[in-house]
Design a protein around this motif. Structure first.
Motif, PDB file in Angstrom:
ATOM      1  N   ASP A  81     -15.355   3.312 -11.713  1.00  0.00           N
ATOM      2  CA  ASP A  81     -14.037   2.941 -11.540  1.00  0.00           C
ATOM      3  C   ASP A  81     -14.429   3.241  -9.452  1.00  0.00           C
ATOM      4  OD1 ASP A  81     -11.597   2.891 -13.587  1.00  0.00           O
ATOM      5  OD2 ASP A  81     -12.574   5.126 -13.311  1.00  0.00           O
ATOM      6  N   ASN A  82     -15.038   3.825  -9.563  1.00  0.00           N
ATOM      7  CA  ASN A  82     -15.946   4.289  -7.798  1.00  0.00           C
ATOM      8  C   ASN A  82     -15.904   2.963  -7.055  1.00  0.00           C
ATOM      9  OD1 ASN A  82     -14.212   6.877  -7.992  1.00  0.00           O
ATOM     10  ND2 ASN A  82     -16.649   7.440  -7.852  1.00  0.00           N
ATOM     11  N   ILE A  83     -16.750   2.534  -7.873  1.00  0.00           N
ATOM     12  CA  ILE A  83     -17.099   0.717  -8.123  1.00  0.00           C
ATOM     13  C   ILE A  83     -16.614  -0.179  -7.681  1.00  0.00           C
ATOM     14  CG2 ILE A  83     -18.763  -0.929  -8.577  1.00  0.00           C
ATOM     15  CD1 ILE A  83     -20.622   1.843  -9.248  1.00  0.00           C
ATOM     16  N   LYS A  84     -15.366  -0.332  -8.667  1.00  0.00           N
ATOM     17  CA  LYS A  84     -14.985  -0.755  -8.405  1.00  0.00           C
ATOM     18  C   LYS A  84     -13.652  -0.568  -7.461  1.00  0.00           C
ATOM     19  CE  LYS A  84     -14.185  -1.916 -13.410  1.00  0.00           C
ATOM     20  NZ  LYS A  84     -12.867  -1.479 -14.735  1.00  0.00           N
ATOM     21  N   GLN A  85     -13.204   0.105  -7.200  1.00  0.00           N
ATOM     22  CA  GLN A  85     -12.460   0.191  -5.752  1.00  0.00           C
ATOM     23  C   GLN A  85     -13.776  -0.231  -4.715  1.00  0.00           C
ATOM     24  OE1 GLN A  85     -11.346   4.331  -5.463  1.00  0.00           O
ATOM     25  NE2 GLN A  85      -9.776   4.120  -7.496  1.00  0.00           N
ATOM     26  N   ILE A  86     -14.883  -0.271  -4.739  1.00  0.00           N
ATOM     27  CA  ILE A  86     -15.445  -0.318  -2.952  1.00  0.00           C
ATOM     28  C   ILE A  86     -15.635  -1.867  -3.437  1.00  0.00           C
ATOM     29  CG2 ILE A  86     -18.279  -0.440  -2.248  1.00  0.00           C
ATOM     30  CD1 ILE A  86     -17.949   2.933  -3.453  1.00  0.00           C
ATOM     31  N   LEU A  87     -15.408  -2.572  -4.549  1.00  0.00           N
ATOM     32  CA  LEU A  87     -15.745  -4.072  -4.515  1.00  0.00           C
ATOM     33  C   LEU A  87     -14.528  -4.704  -3.806  1.00  0.00           C
ATOM     34  CD1 LEU A  87     -17.430  -6.892  -5.130  1.00  0.00           C
ATOM     35  CD2 LEU A  87     -16.365  -6.805  -7.446  1.00  0.00           C
ATOM     36  N   ILE A  88     -13.097  -4.484  -4.171  1.00  0.00           N
ATOM     37  CA  ILE A  88     -12.042  -4.784  -3.549  1.00  0.00           C
ATOM     38  C   ILE A  88     -12.096  -4.335  -2.098  1.00  0.00           C
ATOM     39  CG2 ILE A  88      -9.907  -3.677  -3.740  1.00  0.00           C
ATOM     40  CD1 ILE A  88      -9.288  -3.344  -7.033  1.00  0.00           C
ATOM     41  N   TYR A  89     -12.311  -3.579  -1.695  1.00  0.00           N
ATOM     42  CA  TYR A  89     -12.718  -2.963  -0.022  1.00  0.00           C
ATOM     43  C   TYR A  89     -13.506  -4.197   0.233  1.00  0.00           C
ATOM     44  CZ  TYR A  89     -10.189   1.084  -0.830  1.00  0.00           C
ATOM     45  OH  TYR A  89      -9.122   2.196  -2.043  1.00  0.00           O
ATOM     46  N   LEU A  90     -14.359  -4.282  -0.006  1.00  0.00           N
ATOM     47  CA  LEU A  90     -15.571  -4.921   0.525  1.00  0.00           C
ATOM     48  C   LEU A  90     -14.542  -6.257   0.999  1.00  0.00           C
ATOM     49  CD1 LEU A  90     -18.505  -3.681  -0.599  1.00  0.00           C
ATOM     50  CD2 LEU A  90     -18.250  -3.285   1.518  1.00  0.00           C
ATOM     51  N   VAL A  91     -14.009  -6.826  -0.521  1.00  0.00           N
ATOM     52  CA  VAL A  91     -13.675  -7.541  -0.206  1.00  0.00           C
ATOM     53  C   VAL A  91     -12.233  -8.403   0.327  1.00  0.00           C
ATOM     54  CG1 VAL A  91     -12.393 -10.095  -1.416  1.00  0.00           C
ATOM     55  CG2 VAL A  91     -14.610  -8.922  -3.170  1.00  0.00           C
ATOM     56  N   ILE A  92     -11.693  -7.390   0.582  1.00  0.00           N
ATOM     57  CA  ILE A  92     -10.716  -7.002   1.384  1.00  0.00           C
ATOM     58  C   ILE A  92     -10.629  -7.563   2.860  1.00  0.00           C
ATOM     59  CG2 ILE A  92      -9.002  -6.052   2.982  1.00  0.00           C
ATOM     60  CD1 ILE A  92      -7.831  -4.410  -0.470  1.00  0.00           C
ATOM     61  N   LEU A  93     -12.435  -7.007   2.884  1.00  0.00           N
ATOM     62  CA  LEU A  93     -12.983  -6.844   4.658  1.00  0.00           C
ATOM     63  C   LEU A  93     -12.876  -8.846   4.912  1.00  0.00           C
ATOM     64  CD1 LEU A  93     -14.851  -3.398   5.091  1.00  0.00           C
ATOM     65  CD2 LEU A  93     -13.177  -4.828   6.581  1.00  0.00           C
ATOM     66  N   GLU A  94     -14.052  -9.056   3.492  1.00  0.00           N
ATOM     67  CA  GLU A  94     -14.505 -10.411   3.599  1.00  0.00           C
ATOM     68  C   GLU A  94     -13.278 -11.514   3.921  1.00  0.00           C
ATOM     69  OE1 GLU A  94     -18.798  -9.956   1.696  1.00  0.00           O
ATOM     70  OE2 GLU A  94     -16.606 -11.267   0.437  1.00  0.00           O
ATOM     71  N   ILE A  95     -12.768 -10.993   3.475  1.00  0.00           N
ATOM     72  CA  ILE A  95     -10.886 -12.126   3.428  1.00  0.00           C
ATOM     73  C   ILE A  95     -10.569 -11.805   5.001  1.00  0.00           C
ATOM     74  CG2 ILE A  95      -8.714 -12.556   3.245  1.00  0.00           C
ATOM     75  CD1 ILE A  95      -9.349 -11.518  -0.122  1.00  0.00           C
ATOM     76  N   MET A  96     -10.031 -10.503   5.779  1.00  0.00           N
ATOM     77  CA  MET A  96     -10.019 -10.545   7.012  1.00  0.00           C
ATOM     78  C   MET A  96     -11.259 -10.553   8.196  1.00  0.00           C
ATOM     79  SD  MET A  96      -8.980  -6.051   7.035  1.00  0.00           S
ATOM     80  CE  MET A  96      -8.859  -6.104   8.407  1.00  0.00           C
ATOM     81  N   ILE A  97     -12.067 -11.084   7.848  1.00  0.00           N
ATOM     82  CA  ILE A  97     -13.046 -12.077   8.775  1.00  0.00           C
ATOM     83  C   ILE A  97     -13.204 -13.090   8.119  1.00  0.00           C
ATOM     84  CG2 ILE A  97     -15.654 -12.422   8.964  1.00  0.00           C
ATOM     85  CD1 ILE A  97     -16.497  -9.263   7.497  1.00  0.00           C
ATOM     86  N   LEU A  98     -12.857 -14.097   7.239  1.00  0.00           N
ATOM     87  CA  LEU A  98     -12.512 -15.478   6.793  1.00  0.00           C
ATOM     88  C   LEU A  98     -11.580 -15.643   7.518  1.00  0.00           C
ATOM     89  CD1 LEU A  98     -13.760 -17.688   5.325  1.00  0.00           C
ATOM     90  CD2 LEU A  98     -11.869 -16.967   3.829  1.00  0.00           C
TER      91      LEU A  98
END
Length: 213
Positions: A81-98
């Motif tokens: 569950d923690n890994i899934k949350q980390i992945l979501i946060y990282l993807v959100i950061l990448e979308i913001m950079i995009l």
């Protein structure tokens, strides 16, 4: 992994000799030797002492199917569950950079700011890899799958604007007039091809590692 093997592994990984372990558990060195050879088993009190001394659960010590505490059902579920949350946060950061790259490319239309917008993405990838290599003492299927998914998502989110930037620079040497729509089609085609190539390469890399194991 048997209890005898776990005791040996825990003792050695903590840099202890049989004598040192026997002193901490208030048993004889011969008792430690018998436990590690599997000719005798520690009693309940000794199991609890070993658990506290090495910071592992008694479930891990007593269950031969568990290679580490990470294999315990509840702990494994929490980690996933923690890994899934980390992945979501990282993807959100990448979308913001995009989105930032979109603004610098289409709204500001500034080459300098366009180059600067790539730095956060590179830093994010580098930071992730550094944290992964430093923090993952035991690579298992869950963490390996997480890393693979992260890089596959990053490929599709991170390649478009760098490719567009490079093609725009190359097209600046083409002195004949060209249609903007043609440029976008060329960028999209190359982006799709390169992204597919990297995605398949990542998948093949992890399949190869699994075969080697």
């Amino acid at each position: 992994m048997k209890l005898s093997d776990k005791i040996v592994e825990l003792r050695k990984s903590n840099g202890m000799s049989q004598e040192e372990l026997s002193e901490k558990l208030n048993v004889s060195r011969q008792a430690i030797s018998r436990w590690e050879m599997g000719s005798a088993l520690p009693d309940t009190t000794n199991i609890l002492q070993i658990s506290k001394l090495f910071g592992v659960t008694t479930d891990y010590l007593l269950n031969d199917d568990y290679k580490s505490d990470n294999d315990l059902p509840k702990i494994k579920e929490i980690k996933e569950d923690n890994i899934k949350q980390i992945l979501i946060y990282l993807v959100i950061l990448e979308i913001m950079i995009l989105l930032m790259q979109f603004m610098t490319t289409y709204i500001l239309q500034n080459v300098f700011f366009g180059l600067l917008s790539f730095i956060p993405f590179i830093a994010l990838i580098g930071g992730f890899e550094y944290a992964y290599q430093k923090g993952t003492s035991e690579v298992n299927k869950t963490t390996a799958l997480f890393r693979k998914r992260f890089y596959k998502i990053s490929t599709w989110l991170g390649l478009y604007f760098p490719i567009r930037f490079l093609i725009t620079i190359l097209m600046s040497f083409y002195h004949r007039p060209y249609n903007t729509l043609v440029l976008e089609c060329i960028v999209l085609s190359i982006y799709m091809g390169v992204s597919m190539f990297f995605t398949l390469s990542i998948e093949e890399h992890y399949l190869l590692k699994e075969k080697i194991k």
